[in-house]
Structures are given as structure tokens and as C-alpha cells.
Design a protein around this motif. Sequence first.
Motif, PDB file in Angstrom:
ATOM      1  N   VAL A  61      39.518  55.926 -15.120  1.00  0.00           N
ATOM      2  CA  VAL A  61      39.586  56.140 -16.565  1.00  0.00           C
ATOM      3  C   VAL A  61      40.048  54.843 -17.217  1.00  0.00           C
ATOM      4  CG1 VAL A  61      40.731  57.443 -18.410  1.00  0.00           C
ATOM      5  CG2 VAL A  61      40.065  58.622 -16.301  1.00  0.00           C
ATOM      6  N   LEU A  62      39.448  54.536 -18.365  1.00  0.00           N
ATOM      7  CA  LEU A  62      39.848  53.372 -19.156  1.00  0.00           C
ATOM      8  C   LEU A  62      40.291  53.846 -20.533  1.00  0.00           C
ATOM      9  CD1 LEU A  62      40.006  50.293 -19.794  1.00  0.00           C
ATOM     10  CD2 LEU A  62      37.569  50.416 -20.399  1.00  0.00           C
ATOM     11  N   GLU A  63      41.450  53.373 -20.980  1.00  0.00           N
ATOM     12  CA  GLU A  63      41.946  53.695 -22.315  1.00  0.00           C
ATOM     13  C   GLU A  63      42.256  52.402 -23.063  1.00  0.00           C
ATOM     14  OE1 GLU A  63      45.150  56.809 -23.825  1.00  0.00           O
ATOM     15  OE2 GLU A  63      46.158  55.116 -22.858  1.00  0.00           O
ATOM     16  N   LEU A  64      41.825  52.334 -24.312  1.00  0.00           N
ATOM     17  CA  LEU A  64      42.165  51.193 -25.175  1.00  0.00           C
ATOM     18  C   LEU A  64      43.118  51.707 -26.247  1.00  0.00           C
ATOM     19  CD1 LEU A  64      38.607  49.620 -25.610  1.00  0.00           C
ATOM     20  CD2 LEU A  64      40.300  49.214 -23.799  1.00  0.00           C
ATOM     21  N   GLY A  65      44.349  51.192 -26.279  1.00  0.00           N
ATOM     22  CA  GLY A  65      45.363  51.663 -27.221  1.00  0.00           C
ATOM     23  C   GLY A  65      46.300  52.641 -26.546  1.00  0.00           C
TER      24      GLY A  65
END
Length: 224
Positions: A61-65
Motif C-alpha cells: 500500500v502507498l499513502e501520500l499525506g
Amino acid sequence: MAEEIWIAVDSYLTGLFIGCEGALDGALSDSAAAGLPAINVTPPQGKLLHLLAKMLDAKRVLELGTLGGYSTIWLARALPAGGRLVTVECDPKHAAVAKKNFERAGLIDKIDLRIGKAIEVLPQLAAEGAGPFDLVFIDADKPSTVDYFQWALKLTRPGSVIVVDNVIRDGKVIDATSPDPSVQGIRRFNDLLAKEQRVSATAIQTVGSKGYDGFAIARVNSER
Ligand code: SAH
Ligand code: DHB
Ligand code: MG
């Protein structure tokens, strides 16, 4: 400010489907104590992200912020053993609060917290071969959403899902003349999303304890 009934229904839903939970509640109270803005997803939205990750059987999983890591904890808890979540935060103060919250949640081994501007970290992730990510949650600065989405397309595979927060903003999204750079950024993103042949997408309006907003959701097509 959210309408009273939206707040009341959100507490009702939270009581039913989420309840009190140490590491998640602690992440919010410690974020508030550290003076972070209360712009995290709501508990029902956090659980939705968690369920999406579960439905996708997501392992990366990739999260920005990141902010204080509230949405991160929901997402990371959906990962199986050996699963990995990369979350990107440019504010070192936010990242420091998030790191403590991940430690308390027992998630430090699953979460790779990158401190830096997303637009600089994304090419690094690509160069490292960090993808493909099964799920991407874009929730950083809104004017750059188009760029983040383009990177998300590079870092995903057919069947991956990309979720983008805050695409409605009190309905301001329909004001083509808005001087707000966040509104204009989201409008550019929605236009691109609608035209992008590599994904199938929609957007959903939401109300709740964080007011009237919404999210876009895109599935990367099988034939690209
Ligand atoms: N996902 C969080 C909320 C994120 S709020 C949750 O729901 O719990 C948005 C965060 O993005 C803030 O912490 C802000 O510091 C960070 N941010 C803003 N611009 C950024 C950028 N250019 N690169 C990385 N992070 C950024
Ligand atoms: C803001 C950012 C968010 O990610 C959010 O969910 C709500 C508000 C903001 O920058 O105001
Ligand atoms: Mg958001």
C-alpha cells in the motif's frame, strides 16, 4: 463546520462499527495534543480504507499525506504478515507524531515512513522498484493531485485501486471560477480521471464529522 446531524450520525456509526480502540483513538488524541490539524479521515472512512485493502488482499500500500498516521494505521492493519505500507509526509513534525503512533499500534515493522515532498519521494520509490502497489491513497497537498495520480499509475498494476481524498470540498469543486488552488487542482484531477483510458473511475460525495466532501476511486484496467 459539519452539520450537527452529520456529526451525530458519524458517532452512531462509529459506536456501531468501530467503537473505542486504543491505538486509533490514541493517534487522534496525541495528534491533537501536538497541535496537528484535525484533517484526518473519519473513523467510518478509515474503516472503509481498511476494508478496501482487505477486499483487494493488498500486500503493498502507498499513502501520500501521513499527518499523524490515523489513516495509515487503518490501512496497515489490513496487511497480512510480510505486507508493507509506504507513507509519505513532508512535515517532520507530523512525521514524528505519526512514528510514535505507529510504535504504539505495534505497526513499526509494516510501515515505511518517508519524510519528504511526495513529488521527490515518488521517483525514488520508482527507482527502488518499490511497486507495484495494490492500493494507493492520495491525501496530500491538493494542487499536486494530478502529478500524484500520474505517479500512482506508474507504481500500480492492472487491478490496483487508487483512492483520492477531498474531491468535493463543500461542493466547491463545481465552481470553475474558484480562485482556490486546491479546488482548481482537484478540478484538473477530476477532468483527467474522467478521460484517463487506463482506469475505470467514479467519485462519491460524503458527509460526516469532517463536513461535506468526497473521494474518487479508480481501478487500473486489465488491458493497458
Ligand atoms: N491521510 C491523513 C491526513 C493527511 S492530511 C489521515 O487521513 O489521517 C495531509 C498531509 O499531507 C499533511 O500532514 C501535510 O503535511 C502533508 N503534505 C502536504 N503537502 C505534502 C507534500 N508535498 N508531500 C508530502 N506530504 C505533504
Ligand atoms: C484538508 C486536507 C485533507 O486531507 C482533508 O481531508 C481535509 C482538509 C485541508 O488541507 O484543508
Ligand atoms: Mg484528506
